[in-house]
Design a protein around this motif. Sequence first.
Motif, PDB file in Angstrom:
ATOM      1  N   UNK A   9      -2.660   2.870   5.811  1.00  0.00           N
ATOM      2  CA  UNK A   9      -1.962   1.772   5.173  1.00  0.00           C
ATOM      3  C   UNK A   9      -2.798   1.226   4.023  1.00  0.00           C
ATOM      4  N   UNK A  10      -2.128   0.851   2.933  1.00  0.00           N
ATOM      5  CA  UNK A  10      -2.807   0.330   1.750  1.00  0.00           C
ATOM      6  C   UNK A  10      -2.053  -0.902   1.253  1.00  0.00           C
ATOM      7  N   UNK A  11      -2.808  -1.955   0.933  1.00  0.00           N
ATOM      8  CA  UNK A  11      -2.213  -3.166   0.382  1.00  0.00           C
ATOM      9  C   UNK A  11      -2.649  -3.319  -1.079  1.00  0.00           C
ATOM     10  N   UNK A  12      -1.688  -3.613  -1.948  1.00  0.00           N
ATOM     11  CA  UNK A  12      -1.960  -3.726  -3.378  1.00  0.00           C
ATOM     12  C   UNK A  12      -1.587  -5.124  -3.871  1.00  0.00           C
ATOM     13  N   UNK A  93      -7.449  -1.461   3.065  1.00  0.00           N
ATOM     14  CA  UNK A  93      -6.852  -0.227   3.575  1.00  0.00           C
ATOM     15  C   UNK A  93      -7.327  -0.005   5.002  1.00  0.00           C
ATOM     16  N   UNK A  94      -6.515   0.754   5.736  1.00  0.00           N
ATOM     17  CA  UNK A  94      -6.813   1.027   7.147  1.00  0.00           C
ATOM     18  C   UNK A  94      -6.199   2.360   7.526  1.00  0.00           C
ATOM     19  N   UNK A 222     -11.650   1.313   8.230  1.00  0.00           N
ATOM     20  CA  UNK A 222     -11.174   0.253   7.369  1.00  0.00           C
ATOM     21  C   UNK A 222     -10.739  -0.976   8.140  1.00  0.00           C
ATOM     22  N   UNK A 223     -10.040  -1.866   7.447  1.00  0.00           N
ATOM     23  CA  UNK A 223      -9.562  -3.119   8.020  1.00  0.00           C
ATOM     24  C   UNK A 223      -8.114  -3.347   7.590  1.00  0.00           C
ATOM     25  N   UNK A 238     -16.183   1.858  14.206  1.00  0.00           N
ATOM     26  CA  UNK A 238     -15.310   1.711  13.056  1.00  0.00           C
ATOM     27  C   UNK A 238     -16.093   2.087  11.801  1.00  0.00           C
ATOM     28  N   UNK A 239     -15.567   3.009  11.056  1.00  0.00           N
ATOM     29  CA  UNK A 239     -16.309   3.456   9.877  1.00  0.00           C
ATOM     30  C   UNK A 239     -15.603   3.002   8.604  1.00  0.00           C
TER      31      UNK A 239
END
Length: 239
Positions: A9-12, A93-94, A222-223, A238-239
């Motif tokens: 998932x990616x937030x923009x 992103x996660x 990611x987070x 968590x990397x």
Amino acid sequence: MIQVATLSLFRFDGFARRFSAFAMMGLARWPLSRLCGLEFWKLCGSGTGEGFTPRPNTAVWAILCVWADEQSARNTLQTARPFSWYRANASEHWTVYLRPTSSRGAWSGRNPFHVEDPDPTGPLTAALTRATLKPRILLRFWRRVPDISQMIGVNSDVLMKVGLGEVPFFHQITFSIWPDTGSMAAFARNPGPHSEAVKAVREGNWFREELYARFDVINETGHWEGKHPVVLKEGQDNR
């Protein structure tokens, strides 16, 4: 080798980056099709609110991938240009790594998930549903969604949930992570909007194509929303 699926998932933020992310729905297809070890992939948009709505959320985009093995997934996600672009331009992103434990149905004419061992190793379970809706039932289907969205939104057992889609209105994807199979089954079977919708789908033959899959959650990177959505098993990080 054990097949691994990933959901990224990616937030923009901002119009320019959101527009670029929308453009990548077309531009990323050719490079993704040439990646070694990538057996299946889908570029997806998302819905607003809890995500389970027909109204698009232009800030959040996703890539679902199926890989030959976990090492291929890790190496390519870290180095391949499409994923590098998404990470560089996203505000957060996660990625979650998944091992298929059950899968039935078809997606674009085939079942992309190969189950090597159906026994969950736990403790976390993920569920994915994907359906192509028949045009004649669009209004009936989406009228039921707000009640289901509210129901899953207040369910304290759900560790993470998102509604996605390949084509707005017609191609619907849901993804959720649960602490165990029991809590997931209870949500699906208990009386309420979800079970009523499932009954209507079956009786009315609403879907042109459908797939239902479950997974072990094996790792995350990611987070999302400023935190790790899942708690990893002892010995993982968590990397």
